[in-house]
Design a protein around this motif. Structure first.
Motif, short mmCIF file in Angstrom:
data_model
loop_
_atom_site.label_atom_id
_atom_site.label_comp_id
_atom_site.label_asym_id
_atom_site.label_seq_id
_atom_site.Cartn_x
_atom_site.Cartn_y
_atom_site.Cartn_z
N ALA A 36 15.48 -17.99 47.72
CA ALA A 36 16.55 -17.01 47.30
C ALA A 36 17.71 -17.71 47.63
N SER A 37 18.98 -17.10 46.85
CA SER A 37 20.13 -17.37 47.13
C SER A 37 21.07 -16.22 47.19
N ALA A 38 21.65 -15.81 48.24
CA ALA A 38 22.44 -14.85 48.66
C ALA A 38 23.38 -14.95 49.56
N LEU A 39 24.19 -13.84 49.47
CA LEU A 39 25.08 -13.60 50.72
C LEU A 39 24.76 -12.15 51.34
N VAL A 40 24.47 -12.42 52.64
CA VAL A 40 23.93 -10.94 53.31
C VAL A 40 25.17 -10.53 54.33
N VAL A 41 25.91 -9.50 54.02
CA VAL A 41 26.75 -9.07 55.20
C VAL A 41 26.19 -7.79 55.88
N SER A 42 25.69 -8.08 57.06
CA SER A 42 24.90 -6.86 57.95
C SER A 42 25.64 -6.36 58.91
N GLN A 43 25.83 -5.25 59.26
CA GLN A 43 26.14 -4.48 60.27
C GLN A 43 25.30 -3.36 60.76
N THR A 44 23.88 -3.83 60.61
CA THR A 44 22.97 -3.11 61.36
C THR A 44 21.62 -4.00 61.90
N ASP A 45 20.66 -3.60 62.35
CA ASP A 45 19.58 -4.37 62.90
C ASP A 45 18.47 -4.39 61.94
N ARG A 46 18.57 -3.93 60.77
CA ARG A 46 17.46 -3.85 59.67
C ARG A 46 16.90 -5.21 59.32
N VAL A 47 15.71 -5.25 59.14
CA VAL A 47 15.21 -6.53 58.50
C VAL A 47 15.52 -6.53 56.79
N ILE A 48 16.15 -7.59 56.78
CA ILE A 48 16.50 -7.70 55.14
C ILE A 48 15.63 -9.07 54.52
N ALA A 49 14.96 -8.78 53.51
CA ALA A 49 13.92 -10.05 53.06
C ALA A 49 14.25 -10.05 51.71
N MET A 50 14.65 -11.49 51.61
CA MET A 50 15.13 -12.04 50.05
C MET A 50 13.91 -12.80 49.60
N ILE A 51 13.37 -12.44 48.59
CA ILE A 51 12.24 -13.32 48.06
C ILE A 51 12.45 -13.32 46.44
N GLY A 52 12.69 -14.75 46.23
CA GLY A 52 12.72 -15.09 44.74
C GLY A 52 13.89 -14.46 43.71
N VAL A 53 15.11 -14.26 44.56
CA VAL A 53 16.15 -13.67 43.75
C VAL A 53 17.21 -14.68 44.08
N GLN A 54 18.21 -14.63 42.78
CA GLN A 54 19.28 -15.90 43.01
C GLN A 54 20.53 -14.97 42.74
N ASN A 55 21.74 -15.62 43.34
CA ASN A 55 23.10 -14.99 43.43
C ASN A 55 23.30 -13.32 43.60
N VAL A 56 22.59 -13.01 44.66
CA VAL A 56 22.43 -11.88 45.27
C VAL A 56 23.57 -11.53 46.25
N ILE A 57 24.14 -10.54 46.09
CA ILE A 57 24.90 -9.90 47.20
C ILE A 57 24.45 -8.65 47.83
N VAL A 58 24.18 -8.63 49.09
CA VAL A 58 23.63 -7.50 49.80
C VAL A 58 24.39 -7.18 51.07
N VAL A 59 25.28 -5.78 51.04
CA VAL A 59 25.89 -5.55 52.19
C VAL A 59 25.40 -4.52 52.76
N ASP A 60 25.13 -4.25 54.13
CA ASP A 60 24.45 -3.39 54.74
C ASP A 60 25.03 -2.65 56.06
N THR A 61 25.43 -1.61 55.64
CA THR A 61 26.28 -0.86 56.66
C THR A 61 25.41 0.39 57.17
N PRO A 62 25.84 1.12 58.20
CA PRO A 62 24.96 2.17 58.69
C PRO A 62 24.84 3.36 57.61
N ASP A 63 25.79 3.43 56.92
CA ASP A 63 25.93 4.84 56.18
C ASP A 63 26.03 4.42 54.62
N ALA A 64 26.01 2.96 53.98
CA ALA A 64 25.93 2.57 52.72
C ALA A 64 25.39 1.27 52.72
N LEU A 65 24.87 1.18 51.49
CA LEU A 65 24.12 -0.06 51.30
C LEU A 65 24.64 -0.60 49.74
#
Length: 370
Positions: free
Chosen positions: A314-343
């Motif tokens: 995978a290739s990704a930018l992950v910005v995380s403000q939680t303790d949630r497990v985030i798994a990136m499998i076979g995805v490219q150029n993805v952006i994930v921003v994980d906050t307590p009330d919005a994803l």
């Protein structure tokens, strides 16, 4: 180390919500109050530190909203509170910078002011200082000066400045006249600008004698100018709050580019200094990924305290403000921003479209997540 400039006050407009960086950047916690580079400092604090050698702590002013005043003071414990100018509500950059210019001009009619955004990232400090000192020299001669950035790629996310003839100004060997401003181009046009080399990115930095800037504003937006001058006349008196509450809501919302810079360019009154330092306005998550990834967008880059990010091909930018497990499998150029009330999940290609989501949430009245 060079001494600060005696007649120079640096103004930092600290407003906006950075909507293309939602849900990390919010109305109550905009991007200038975040550490986006891993330095341990907010972008506002790094802007302050960058300007200290040019102006000194006593000559740095902040223009910000009521919601951010306390947080600005927490981020900048050395700031003189008389230099924190609170807006009643956002009225765009001409009102913000014009307010600072009007107040500072009353305090010192000879002052040169420079406006520098609170949320940009700049490297090569000595080159930056050399460039600003040239802009101040041009301002002393009666020009409104801007700093244009030499493009490193044919970017479509920035406006451009077309440089004209060189100007002969003592202590400003790189100064040139601004021929015109151009809006954000399409890719083919951006490639032509990049090849031309007389086009610079518009970084939104303006340096001018306060009286010159106010004169230009009076010619182009007389009602806005009159309102700002009225507020400034009361600013250092007990009448400040009453006057500002009455006048501020009546002020026109307009960017300083349209109210001052573009008309000044048409009159031959605008100078540009090419800035050969590294500059990034961190305008969206794609640019943030490139910034923290040392110019690359490969592998998985994680911002935040979460180490529960798993990746496989995978290739990704992950910005995380939680303790949630985030798994990136076979995805490219993805952006994930994980906050307590919005994803947020998007791609680097579509990162600019985050602003449209924010607009949709505003239309729906979903203010709790903005």
């Amino acid at each position: 180390m060079s001494e600060p400039l005696d007649d120079f006050v640096a103004v930092i407009p600290a407003g906006g919500i950075g909507s293309r960086l939602w849900p990390l950047s919010r109305a109550e916690s905009p991007k200038f109050l975040h550490d986006l580079t891993g330095s341990g400092l907010t972008l506002l604090r790094t802007t302050w530190d960058r300007l200290l050698p040019l102006a000194g702590a006593a000559n740095i002013s902040i223009v910000t909203g009521r919601a951010h005043g306390d947080k600005v003071e927490d981020s900048l414990p050395d700031i003189d509170l008389d230099n924190v100018f609170i807006e009643q509500d956002p009225r765009d950059s001409a009102a913000a910078i014009g307010l600072a210019a009007a107040i500072l001009h009353r305090r010192n009619p000879e002052v040169v002011i420079g406006s520098f955004a609170a949320d940009h990232v700049i490297k090569r400090q000595r080159v930056f200082e050399f460039t600003v000192r040239q802009a101040v020299a041009a301002a002393r001669e009666g020009y409104i000066a801007t700093i244009g950035i030499q493009p490193s790629e044919p970017a479509i996310g920035f406006g451009y400045i077309k440089t004209g003839d060189e100007l002969v100004i003592d202590d400003a060997p790189m100064a040139a006249r601004v021929e015109r401003f151009v809006e954000k181009p399409d890719l083919a046009t951006a490639r032509a600008y990049f090849a031309d080399r007389s086009y610079l990115w518009n970084a939104g930095m303006f340096i001018s004698r306060a009286d010159v800037l106010l004169d230009e504003l009076a010619q182009n937006e007389p009602e806005l100018h009159a309102g700002l001058v009225e507020i400034a006349a009361a600013w250092d008196t007990p009448e400040r709050d009453a006057v500002a509450t009455r006048v501020w809501p009546t002020l026109k919302k307009i960017a300083i580019d349209y109210a001052v810079a573009e008309p000044a360019a048409e009159k031959g009154r605008l100078a540009v200094i090419p800035g050969q330092f590294d500059w990034d306005d961190v305008g969206d998550f794609a640019s943030l990924w490139k910034l923290v990834g040392d110019g690359r967008r490969d592998g998985v880059t994680v911002l935040g305290p979460n180490d529960n990010v798993l990746e496989d091909d995978a290739s990704a930018l992950v910005v995380s403000q939680t303790d949630r497990v985030i798994a990136m499998i076979g995805v490219q150029n993805v952006i994930v921003v994980d906050t307590p009330d919005a994803l947020l999940v998007t791609t680097s290609e579509h990162a600019q479209r985050v602003k449209q989501t924010v607009s949709a949430l505003q239309t729906q009245g979903r203010n709790s997540v903005l």
